[in-house]
Design a protein around this motif. Sequence first.
Motif, short mmCIF file in Angstrom:
data_model
loop_
_atom_site.label_atom_id
_atom_site.label_comp_id
_atom_site.label_asym_id
_atom_site.label_seq_id
_atom_site.Cartn_x
_atom_site.Cartn_y
_atom_site.Cartn_z
N THR A 2 0.82 -1.19 0.00
CA THR A 2 0.00 0.00 0.00
C THR A 2 0.86 1.25 0.00
O THR A 2 2.07 1.20 0.21
CB THR A 2 -0.91 0.03 1.25
N GLY A 6 -1.63 4.64 3.45
CA GLY A 6 -2.46 3.50 3.79
C GLY A 6 -3.59 3.25 2.81
O GLY A 6 -4.36 2.31 2.98
N ALA A 60 -5.95 -10.33 1.77
CA ALA A 60 -5.40 -9.85 3.03
C ALA A 60 -4.64 -10.94 3.78
O ALA A 60 -3.53 -10.70 4.30
CB ALA A 60 -6.51 -9.28 3.90
N THR A 72 -12.04 -12.30 13.26
CA THR A 72 -12.80 -11.24 12.60
C THR A 72 -14.18 -11.13 13.21
O THR A 72 -14.61 -11.98 14.00
CB THR A 72 -12.91 -11.50 11.08
N TYR A 140 -6.10 -9.75 13.11
CA TYR A 140 -7.48 -9.29 13.08
C TYR A 140 -7.77 -8.74 11.70
O TYR A 140 -7.06 -7.86 11.21
CB TYR A 140 -7.76 -8.22 14.13
N LEU A 141 -8.81 -9.24 11.06
CA LEU A 141 -9.12 -8.85 9.69
C LEU A 141 -10.46 -8.11 9.64
O LEU A 141 -11.51 -8.73 9.76
CB LEU A 141 -9.17 -10.08 8.79
N PRO A 142 -10.44 -6.79 9.49
CA PRO A 142 -11.68 -6.02 9.40
C PRO A 142 -12.48 -6.40 8.17
O PRO A 142 -11.93 -6.90 7.18
CB PRO A 142 -11.20 -4.56 9.32
N ASP A 145 -12.56 -1.97 6.25
CA ASP A 145 -11.67 -0.82 6.42
C ASP A 145 -10.21 -1.27 6.52
O ASP A 145 -9.53 -1.07 7.53
CB ASP A 145 -12.07 -0.04 7.68
N HIS A 146 -9.73 -1.90 5.45
CA HIS A 146 -8.39 -2.46 5.41
C HIS A 146 -7.90 -2.39 3.97
O HIS A 146 -8.60 -2.81 3.05
CB HIS A 146 -8.43 -3.91 5.90
N ASP A 148 -5.73 -4.04 2.12
CA ASP A 148 -5.60 -5.29 1.35
C ASP A 148 -6.96 -5.92 1.07
O ASP A 148 -7.15 -6.59 0.05
CB ASP A 148 -4.69 -6.27 2.09
N VAL A 149 -7.90 -5.72 2.01
CA VAL A 149 -9.27 -6.18 1.76
C VAL A 149 -9.88 -5.40 0.59
O VAL A 149 -10.46 -5.97 -0.33
CB VAL A 149 -10.13 -6.03 3.03
N GLY A 178 -16.15 -1.28 1.41
CA GLY A 178 -14.95 -1.92 0.87
C GLY A 178 -15.07 -2.34 -0.58
O GLY A 178 -14.15 -2.13 -1.37
#
Length: 304
Positions: A2, A6, A60, A72, A140-142, A145-146, A148-149, A178
């Motif tokens: 990224t 970010g 991600a 998650t 932790y995978l949001p 709001d990420h 890579d997601v 997303g």
Amino acid sequence: MTTLLGLPTAADVATAATTIRPHARRTPVLRASVNGRDVLLKLEHLQLSGSFKLRGALNALSCVDHPTRVVTASGGNHGLAVATAAALLGVPATVYVPESAPESKTRRIEAAGARLVRHGATYAEAADAALAAVTSQDVYLPAYDHPDVIAGQGTVGAEIVADASEVDAVVVAVGGGGLAAGIALGIGDRTTVAVETKGCHALHAALEAGRPVDTEVSGVASSALGATRVGDLPFAVLNAPRTSSVLVSDDEVVAAQALLWEEFRIAVEPAAAAPFAAWLAGRVPAERPCIVLCGANSAWTTEP
């Protein structure tokens, strides 16, 4: 992967397409006519796990070196996608869902091999519990709001323009933002038409306020579009002239859902029918739009 800010980029979407290719399906674009009007449908409900969410989860998780466990929180689709992606990559997963999460989704989360934890009345409460349970060894995978997601979800848009270069807009449902943000990055200078219901309108409220704000959530699509607040990263991408925000009613969504079944025998969840509802209502500002049918993870019954 990224930028320093970010925020994901179009280049990140291209990289994600290569990353997820061994596991995710490249879903088809259907050219069709409805009521004498031509339309293109991106059949993303055919994706593994039944929704687009698998793309972001795969991307991600693939960007983390040797994760020991992924945690998650989800209203359903993201949790199922994380459970599926984790199983494909050999990573243990724990998914927190609100008490209201539908059985049609929670059953499949457990069937994919994840540990399911029900907590709280809302997604926000489930997310707080999930974050509190994360250890230093966990990922932790949001849900949205990420970076890579978002980049993973953007591969939906990249596939659309590769398969249907004539498209001038992509019409997509918005929860946390997303998918819409990723698509905006993946479709170049085309328009992103972000569709929400009147009861789930976090992006619409944010665009009016000039910043993400808390909103009330209700209605037929709340299990999938029920984010009370749009993500900061999605908002940063979507707060742009190439984004058009559209609202539809619950009745319009239900009617669109029924028409998809009647015309095509396509059974999607209410959230996935929202963009089609906007198009049927004549609220899509484009001549050659592609409508994303983003998921099909809801109980479905038909008359005998």
